[in-house]
Design a protein around this motif. Structure first.
Motif, PDB file in Angstrom:
ATOM      1  N   ALA A   1       0.854  -1.182   0.000  1.00 55.20           N
ATOM      2  CA  ALA A   1       0.000   0.000   0.000  1.00 55.20           C
ATOM      3  C   ALA A   1       0.892   1.235   0.000  1.00 55.20           C
ATOM      4  CB  ALA A   1      -0.921   0.008   1.219  1.00 55.20           C
ATOM      5  N   ASN A   2       0.577   2.166  -0.867  1.00 55.25           N
ATOM      6  CA  ASN A   2       1.298   3.436  -0.935  1.00 55.25           C
ATOM      7  C   ASN A   2       0.304   4.586  -0.937  1.00 55.25           C
ATOM      8  OD1 ASN A   2       3.915   2.306  -1.088  1.00 55.25           O
ATOM      9  ND2 ASN A   2       3.605   1.858  -3.253  1.00 55.25           N
ATOM     10  N   GLY A   3       0.792   5.783  -0.649  1.00 53.05           N
ATOM     11  CA  GLY A   3      -0.104   6.918  -0.480  1.00 53.05           C
ATOM     12  C   GLY A   3       0.096   8.007  -1.513  1.00 53.05           C
ATOM     13  N   ASN A   4      -0.812   8.963  -1.471  1.00 52.32           N
ATOM     14  CA  ASN A   4      -0.752  10.131  -2.359  1.00 52.32           C
ATOM     15  C   ASN A   4      -1.054  11.359  -1.514  1.00 52.32           C
ATOM     16  OD1 ASN A   4      -1.020  12.099  -4.370  1.00 52.32           O
ATOM     17  ND2 ASN A   4      -1.896  10.651  -5.817  1.00 52.32           N
ATOM     18  N   ARG A   5      -0.104  12.273  -1.465  1.00 49.63           N
ATOM     19  CA  ARG A   5      -0.298  13.481  -0.660  1.00 49.63           C
ATOM     20  C   ARG A   5      -0.361  14.731  -1.539  1.00 49.63           C
ATOM     21  NH1 ARG A   5       5.343  15.161   2.390  1.00 49.63           N
ATOM     22  NH2 ARG A   5       6.068  16.556   0.749  1.00 49.63           N
ATOM     23  N   SER A   6      -0.543  14.558  -2.854  1.00 51.48           N
ATOM     24  CA  SER A   6      -0.519  15.688  -3.785  1.00 51.48           C
ATOM     25  C   SER A   6      -1.846  16.431  -3.767  1.00 51.48           C
ATOM     26  CB  SER A   6      -0.201  15.199  -5.202  1.00 51.48           C
ATOM     27  OG  SER A   6       1.040  14.551  -5.242  1.00 51.48           O
ATOM     28  N   VAL A   7      -2.092  17.111  -2.672  1.00 51.72           N
ATOM     29  CA  VAL A   7      -3.308  17.907  -2.510  1.00 51.72           C
ATOM     30  C   VAL A   7      -2.909  19.303  -2.052  1.00 51.72           C
ATOM     31  CG1 VAL A   7      -4.753  15.934  -1.965  1.00 51.72           C
ATOM     32  CG2 VAL A   7      -3.561  17.134  -0.132  1.00 51.72           C
ATOM     33  N   GLY A   8      -3.865  20.206  -2.086  1.00 50.13           N
ATOM     34  CA  GLY A   8      -3.602  21.548  -1.582  1.00 50.13           C
ATOM     35  C   GLY A   8      -3.211  21.516  -0.124  1.00 50.13           C
ATOM     36  N   ILE A   9      -2.179  22.257   0.234  1.00 47.32           N
ATOM     37  CA  ILE A   9      -1.652  22.140   1.596  1.00 47.32           C
ATOM     38  C   ILE A   9      -2.588  22.726   2.641  1.00 47.32           C
ATOM     39  CG2 ILE A   9       0.742  22.099   0.830  1.00 47.32           C
ATOM     40  CD1 ILE A   9       0.987  24.992   1.564  1.00 47.32           C
ATOM     41  N   TYR A  10      -3.618  23.467   2.204  1.00 52.16           N
ATOM     42  CA  TYR A  10      -4.588  23.996   3.170  1.00 52.16           C
ATOM     43  C   TYR A  10      -5.997  23.459   2.915  1.00 52.16           C
ATOM     44  CZ  TYR A  10      -0.777  27.279   4.054  1.00 52.16           C
ATOM     45  OH  TYR A  10       0.445  27.840   4.363  1.00 52.16           O
ATOM     46  N   ASP A  11      -6.109  22.347   2.188  1.00 58.72           N
ATOM     47  CA  ASP A  11      -7.431  21.812   1.862  1.00 58.72           C
ATOM     48  C   ASP A  11      -8.215  21.381   3.091  1.00 58.72           C
ATOM     49  OD1 ASP A  11      -7.087  22.270  -0.775  1.00 58.72           O
ATOM     50  OD2 ASP A  11      -7.067  20.176  -1.417  1.00 58.72           O
ATOM     51  N   ALA A  12      -7.530  20.995   4.159  1.00 59.87           N
ATOM     52  CA  ALA A  12      -8.232  20.522   5.358  1.00 59.87           C
ATOM     53  C   ALA A  12      -8.649  21.664   6.277  1.00 59.87           C
ATOM     54  CB  ALA A  12      -7.346  19.542   6.128  1.00 59.87           C
ATOM     55  N   LEU A  13      -8.222  22.878   5.976  1.00 59.47           N
ATOM     56  CA  LEU A  13      -8.448  24.010   6.882  1.00 59.47           C
ATOM     57  C   LEU A  13      -9.528  24.954   6.357  1.00 59.47           C
ATOM     58  CD1 LEU A  13      -4.730  24.924   7.689  1.00 59.47           C
ATOM     59  CD2 LEU A  13      -6.262  23.369   8.943  1.00 59.47           C
ATOM     60  N   ALA A  14     -10.145  25.684   7.268  1.00 62.53           N
ATOM     61  CA  ALA A  14     -11.048  26.774   6.894  1.00 62.53           C
ATOM     62  C   ALA A  14     -10.192  27.985   6.564  1.00 62.53           C
ATOM     63  CB  ALA A  14     -12.012  27.084   8.039  1.00 62.53           C
ATOM     64  N   ARG A  15     -10.330  28.503   5.359  1.00 63.03           N
ATOM     65  CA  ARG A  15      -9.508  29.630   4.927  1.00 63.03           C
ATOM     66  C   ARG A  15     -10.330  30.909   4.878  1.00 63.03           C
ATOM     67  NH1 ARG A  15      -7.191  26.813  -0.315  1.00 63.03           N
ATOM     68  NH2 ARG A  15      -8.921  25.400   0.168  1.00 63.03           N
ATOM     69  N   LEU A  16      -9.632  32.008   5.064  1.00 58.00           N
ATOM     70  CA  LEU A  16     -10.265  33.318   5.045  1.00 58.00           C
ATOM     71  C   LEU A  16      -9.871  34.064   3.786  1.00 58.00           C
ATOM     72  CD1 LEU A  16      -9.741  34.480   8.755  1.00 58.00           C
ATOM     73  CD2 LEU A  16     -11.766  33.400   7.754  1.00 58.00           C
ATOM     74  N   SER A  17     -10.818  34.785   3.224  1.00 56.60           N
ATOM     75  CA  SER A  17     -10.561  35.640   2.061  1.00 56.60           C
ATOM     76  C   SER A  17     -11.038  37.044   2.384  1.00 56.60           C
ATOM     77  CB  SER A  17     -11.286  35.103   0.823  1.00 56.60           C
ATOM     78  OG  SER A  17     -10.798  33.832   0.477  1.00 56.60           O
ATOM     79  N   THR A  18     -10.591  37.993   1.611  1.00 54.30           N
ATOM     80  CA  THR A  18     -10.951  39.387   1.839  1.00 54.30           C
ATOM     81  C   THR A  18     -11.780  39.909   0.679  1.00 54.30           C
ATOM     82  OG1 THR A  18      -8.927  40.202   0.792  1.00 54.30           O
ATOM     83  CG2 THR A  18      -8.858  39.786   3.175  1.00 54.30           C
ATOM     84  N   THR A  19     -12.591  40.908   0.967  1.00 54.47           N
ATOM     85  CA  THR A  19     -13.359  41.599  -0.060  1.00 54.47           C
ATOM     86  C   THR A  19     -13.477  43.070   0.318  1.00 54.47           C
ATOM     87  OG1 THR A  19     -15.431  41.589  -1.307  1.00 54.47           O
ATOM     88  CG2 THR A  19     -15.579  41.134   1.047  1.00 54.47           C
ATOM     89  N   GLN A  20     -13.573  43.910  -0.660  1.00 54.19           N
ATOM     90  CA  GLN A  20     -13.690  45.348  -0.408  1.00 54.19           C
ATOM     91  C   GLN A  20     -15.098  45.829  -0.754  1.00 54.19           C
ATOM     92  OE1 GLN A  20     -10.414  46.992  -2.749  1.00 54.19           O
ATOM     93  NE2 GLN A  20      -9.134  47.075  -0.921  1.00 54.19           N
ATOM     94  N   TYR A  21     -15.588  46.747   0.057  1.00 52.38           N
ATOM     95  CA  TYR A  21     -16.921  47.294  -0.177  1.00 52.38           C
ATOM     96  C   TYR A  21     -16.994  48.694   0.438  1.00 52.38           C
ATOM     97  CZ  TYR A  21     -17.684  45.792   4.670  1.00 52.38           C
ATOM     98  OH  TYR A  21     -17.583  45.609   6.020  1.00 52.38           O
ATOM     99  N   ILE A  22     -18.024  49.415   0.035  1.00 51.95           N
ATOM    100  CA  ILE A  22     -18.238  50.780   0.531  1.00 51.95           C
ATOM    101  C   ILE A  22     -19.084  50.725   1.796  1.00 51.95           C
ATOM    102  CG2 ILE A  22     -19.158  53.061   0.022  1.00 51.95           C
ATOM    103  CD1 ILE A  22     -16.737  52.364  -1.612  1.00 51.95           C
ATOM    104  N   TYR A  23     -18.559  51.298   2.882  1.00 50.26           N
ATOM    105  CA  TYR A  23     -19.285  51.395   4.142  1.00 50.26           C
ATOM    106  C   TYR A  23     -19.376  52.875   4.487  1.00 50.26           C
ATOM    107  CZ  TYR A  23     -20.638  50.581   8.995  1.00 50.26           C
ATOM    108  OH  TYR A  23     -21.307  50.572  10.190  1.00 50.26           O
ATOM    109  N   GLY A  24     -20.590  53.388   4.340  1.00 50.76           N
ATOM    110  CA  GLY A  24     -20.725  54.840   4.498  1.00 50.76           C
ATOM    111  C   GLY A  24     -20.061  55.529   3.322  1.00 50.76           C
TER     112      GLY A  24
END
Length: 1023
Positions: free
Chosen positions: A656-679
């Motif tokens: 049995a052999n494995g495969n680890r070729s996945v995104g290094i943050y696939d198991a984590l909740a990631r945050l993204s940013t967005t810009q918008y007008i406030y006032g």
């Protein structure tokens, strides 16, 4: 200028050799028991620092020998022989006797080596010297079609290269590329950075047991590259030069000027149909019975200029009309395609003493592709240094540096296809046109090639420092520290002369990326022979690693006062943008392996490896991968008396052999940013963009392999036969989620994939005489995969009356993944041909017209729907792969090599049958499309309906290709004596010059992309 310095260096080394060896030379020949020359024999003069090696003809050259001098001749697989020089003026002939080692070549097995006869796994070795007379920019170009079970498509660009797979696809989402190992350590760089001229051997580990020492990273197999090293003796200089010309294997073409006008009229008629077909005919060539007045009166308002009326009816632009009237046309393909020049220069020096050995090389490659602007330059250098500090201590340093240049902008083939033959490159004022004929659907294919500025150097440094310490009790400890660094600049600027630059007041970006990887291997090995029958080898590894990358991207537009400074002054724009993207991952591993042999007859290999990787969920960062293999050399049994069989070994392995070729943050909740007008302010918000999965675990491939190795007929015929079954579980898949959750998908472990196949390799020595020899290498393989499970969702199974009689696991129709079917199986409507004029009423039932593609209504309900009418019909990847190589030596010094490759049993979606977009506004590739006057049952009409329903036209991509033909000449040593050369080989190589196929687009291997062919001449000199 660097290109011309390399040949000067070669000449300089030649002159240096002549100056150093001015004495009278003595020549010799090394042959085997069958009077065949032996290449690479080490000849050392006893009690002297003088030594040499035999060349391709078995010849060698030594200087200043006296009567009584003793030559020590040695070569792997032959008994070492000492020869006393009786007369220095006479040619020396040395005959070496084969030993059992000639039949037991040493192969790399991962963290060690073994004799081939002691192997328990499926491993294939390639001697890179057989490819030294080919023009290979990338090692994958050497391997295409040459190894059973190894799939590698040729690249089409100047950079070369391509894809690679071992024993088919084992994963759906994760990478299917095999793990790369260079000189015993894992290599995660770009394979193009390794100079093919520096490679000595390539070992491919195909089954789970052979690859198990790399555990979690080897589910797709392992490719081990071993580079050249120095040997004891005087310095050896090798210089090679290759010059080649690249052109197209097959030239497609768009409609020429006459066809363009004719088909513009036909398409307009077929689209609108409110006027007769002759309405679009040239007024100077009207059909019989149609007068010019009748033709003109078809318009409510006529003109005194019928040609102008005709061009307006065809909806030509002003540019097209002007150039037609002036008799000017443009051959866009002639402008964008070329015969490119390929240049390759390599220089190496190697040698050493019993204490220090070295190999150093430098190579420069400059390639032009068949497409204007497709260029590739790379400088690669390597140094391998081995130092014997004491009888029990050895140090090694291996370093590989590469500097690639990708800063080029190729012309657009698709834009050249769409360009009107009555278009123009330049406007009347001399500026370059954005669009070839004033139509946004046909951009000028040369615009970005001419004006876009690119800077894209890629530098890499891959270095290993290791020590080998011999400890008491037969234990060896080898620590290795690996550093892999890569620096990438990717700068682009579109000035106002381009459409993108004009619309944005200039547009530029700068991307800087740094990759930093280090790895530490601690390797212990122990060899023990108990009595004369038992051999034990134990290997233990502890590995740690860290990978980091830093990426900064700057961009800007609206440059003031102008964009003259390009990407050198992005601060001059008024819309700046900044983005940073850094990554960090770690891993570690423990591995243990035990090899046991009894009388070299019964062989056992046991391996276990435990890997950890930070990319997986908190609950499952580690996984364990075991394997076991058995081999029985039945030919060594006393009862085995089959005379034609010289060697027969049976192998069985599981692992049995494995495969680890996945995104290094696939198991984590990631945050993204967005810009918008406030006032009244622009603010930045943060939101969760991906869902975490703390349970994400390793994808694992379990495999069973059964094989047999054999040598027959006095060892004239040898080969291996392997069969295997592989099962991949916990497939890494992006599972779709309901939109109400707020996420589109989540990385998950779902599903199961099965692979099975067979591989056959045969090698034969057909004729072996003094002045003529002929050997053949044949390989055959097939591979099938099957999805056995997906998400686990159940759907009802109904009988013919609609009653529910059970349930089954649901398919993923969106991705066309079906339980019990191959990943690459084609699921589409069955194409019957083309609707003809006498089938108008029947075609209308399906919303079609004569000239449209005719699809089969499988259930006959008068409606084409996917689930009821699509069927399974073939595969997208080859079912069978065949390679056949013949090497012929004749007239002693000439060699001819021919390699034939066949990929069979697969299909591709041919876009030539789906020309639908903007045909009334631009050009397309030529084909005899259906018309009322020239009906066809193969090609549809122009602007055919393809969206209701959507379908593909699948055509056979099977091909047989004469991939390589090489003719070489080894200049006799007697002619080289006066120049103090030890060997000189001249050769010519032709690649891809003959292909047999039914595929009617550019090439069956590259589908809708042009495939190049090469002719290369070169020389290889040894000083």
């Amino acid at each position: 200028m660097f290109v011309f310095k390399i040949p000067l260096l070669i000449v300089g080394f030649s002159m240096l050799g002549m100056a150093l060896y001015g004495q009278s030379p003595v020549s010799g020949l090394v042959i085997n028991e069958e009077d065949q020359p032996i290449v690479g024999v080490s000849i050392v003069v006893r009690n002297s620092s003088q030594s040499t090696v035999s060349d391709e003809s078995g010849m060698f050259l030594l200087n200043d020998l006296s009567e009584g001098s003793v030559l020590i001749c040695s070569h792997v697989g032959y008994q070492t022989k000492e020869v006393t020089v009786l007369n220095p003026k006479e040619k020396i002939t040395v005959v070496l006797m084969a030993t059992s080692e000639a039949l037991d070549e040493v192969v790399v097995v991962g963290y060690g080596t073994q004799r081939k006869t002691d192997l328990t796994g499926a491993i294939h070795r390639i001697d890179a010297s057989q490819f030294q007379r080919q023009s290979s920019t990338n090692v994958l170009e050497m391997l295409s079609g040459t190894v059973a079970g190894f799939s590698s498509n040729q690249g089409t660009s100047a950079q070369g290269g391509g894809s690679m797979e071992i024993r088919g696809q084992t994963s759906i989402k994760a990478s299917n590329d095999p793990l790369l190992v260079v000189d015993g350590v894992i290599y995660r760089g770009v394979i193009t950075d390794i100079n093919p001229s520096d490679i000595a051997t390539i070992d491919i580990l195909k089954d789970a047991s052979a690859a198990a020492v790399y555990g979690a990273q080897s589910a797709s197999g392992v490719l081990i590259i071993t580079t050249k090293r120095g040997t004891t003796g005087t310095p050896k200089v090798n210089a090679s030069t290759k010059l080649g010309v690249v052109s197209l294997t097959n030239m497609m073409r768009p409609f020429n000027a006459e066809e363009y006008l004719e088909n513009r009229g036909v398409d307009t008629y077929q689209t609108y149909g409110d006027k007769p077909l002759y309405y679009y005919s040239n007024p100077n060539d009207l059909p019989t019975g149609v007068s010019l007045e009748d033709w003109k009166n078809l318009d409510a308002t006529t003109s005194d200029d019928p040609v102008d009326m005709w061009l307006n009816r065809l909806r030509l632009t002003n540019t097209e009309k002007k150039n037609y009237l002036a008799g000017r046309t443009v051959d866009w393909f002639d402008m964008i395609f070329r015969n490119g020049l390929r240049q390759d220069y390599d220089l190496s020096i190697s040698g050493g003493t019993p204490q220090v050995s070295y190999f150093a090389s430098g190579g420069y490659t400059k390639n032009e592709g068949v497409i204007l602007g497709d260029n590739f330059n790379v400088f690669r250098s390597r140094i391998n240094l081995d130092i014997r500090a004491a009888s029990f201590l050895k140090f090694s340093v291996d370093a590989n540096y590469s500097n690639r240049n990708h800063g080029f902008t190729p012309v657009s083939i698709s834009n050249a296809i769409g360009a009107s033959p009555y278009g123009q490159v330049y406007a009347d004022d001399g500026t370059m046109e954005w669009y070839t004929h004033e139509d946004a659907t046909a951009p000028n294919p040369l615009i970005y090639y001419t004006y876009r500025e690119r800077l894209n150097p890629v530098q890499s440094l891959f270095a290993t420092i290791s020590a080998e310490l011999n400890l008491p009790f037969g234990i060896t400890y080898k620590p290795s520290f690996v550093s892999n660094q890569r620096w990438v600049k990717d700068y682009t600027f579109d000035p106002v002369e381009t459409p993108n630059g004009y619309n944005n007041g200039g547009s530029g970006s700068r991307s800087n990326t740094t990759y930093n990887e280090w790895m530490l291997d601690n390797l212990f090995s122990w060899n023990k022979t108990i009595g004369t029958d038992h051999q034990l080898t134990a290997t233990f590894l502890y590995n740690i690693e860290k990978n980091q990358s830093w990426n900064d991207v700057q961009s800007n537009t609206r440059f003031a006062p102008n964009d003259a400074l390009s990407f050198h002054a992005l601060q001059a724009g008024i819309n700046p943008s900044l983005n940073n993207n850094d990554s960090y991952s770690t891993g570690n591993a423990l591995m243990g392996r035990l090899n046991y042999g009894y009388k070299s007859r019964y062989l056992l290999t046991l391996t276990i490896r435990r890997d950890g990787y930070s990319a997986f969920g908190q609950d499952n960062p580690y996984a364990t991968f075991p394997s076991a293999a058995l081999a029985w050399r039945i030919s060594e049994e006393p009862f085995f008396k089959l005379e034609p069989v010289d060697e027969l070994k049976l192998r069985l392995s599981w692992g049995a052999n494995g495969n680890r070729s996945v995104g290094i943050y696939d198991a984590l909740a990631r945050l993204s940013t967005t810009q918008y007008i406030y006032g009244n302010e622009l603010v930045t918000g943060v939101y969760s963009s991906t869902m975490a999965n703390r349970h994400l675990r390793w994808e694992s491939t379990e495999a069973v392999n059964a094989g047999v190795d054999f040598e027959l007929l006095g060892r004239r015929l040898s080969g291996s036969l392997d069969g295997y079954v592989m099962k991949t579980t916990n497939l890494l898949i992006d599972r779709s989620l309901p939109s109400i959750i707020g996420y589109t998908n989540v990385a998950s472990n779902l599903g199961e994939l099965q692979n099975r196949g067979m591989e056959l390799t045969l090698n034969s020595r057909n004729i072996n005489r003094t002045n003529f020899s002929w050997s053949t290498a044949f390989n055959f393989s097939f591979n099938r995969n099957k999805i056995t499970h997906l998400y686990g969702d159940k759907v009802p199974v109904m009988d013919a009356n609609g009653a529910v009689i059970g349930e089954r696991e649901a398919d993923d129709v969106t991705n066309q993944w079906f339980i019990g079917r191959s990943i690459d199986q084609i699921w589409d409507y069955e194409r019957l041909g083309i609707w003809q004029l006498d089938e108008t009423d029947e075609a209308a039932i399906y919303g079609k017209k004569p000239g449209d593609v005719k699809l089969k209504d499988q259930n006959g309900d008068g409606v084409l729907t996917p689930m009821e009418d699509k069927i399974f019909q073939g595969n997208k990847k080859p079912l069978y792969n065949i390679g056949l190589r013949n090497d012929i030596r004749f007239l002693r010094d000439f060699e001819l090599s021919l390699f034939l490759r066949a990929d069979l049993g697969f299909f591709g979606n041919n876009p030539l049958y789906r020309e639908t977009q903007w045909i009334d506004r631009k050009n397309i590739l030529y084909a005899p499309y259906w018309t009322e006057n020239k009906p066809s049952n193969e090609y549809p009409k122009l602007d055919t309906e393809v969206s209701s329903p959507d379908y593909g036209v699948w055509k056979s991509r099977s091909f047989v290709r004469l991939q390589d033909v090489t003719l070489s000449y080894n200049v006799p040593t007697v002619l080289l004596n006066r120049y103090q050369l030890q060997g000189l080989n001249l050769f010519v190589n032709m690649r891809n010059y003959l292909t047999i196929t039914k595929w009617n687009h550019w090439d069956p291997e590259s589908q809708a992309t042009p495939m190049p062919k090469y002719i290369t001449v070169g020389l290889n000199a040894n000083l």
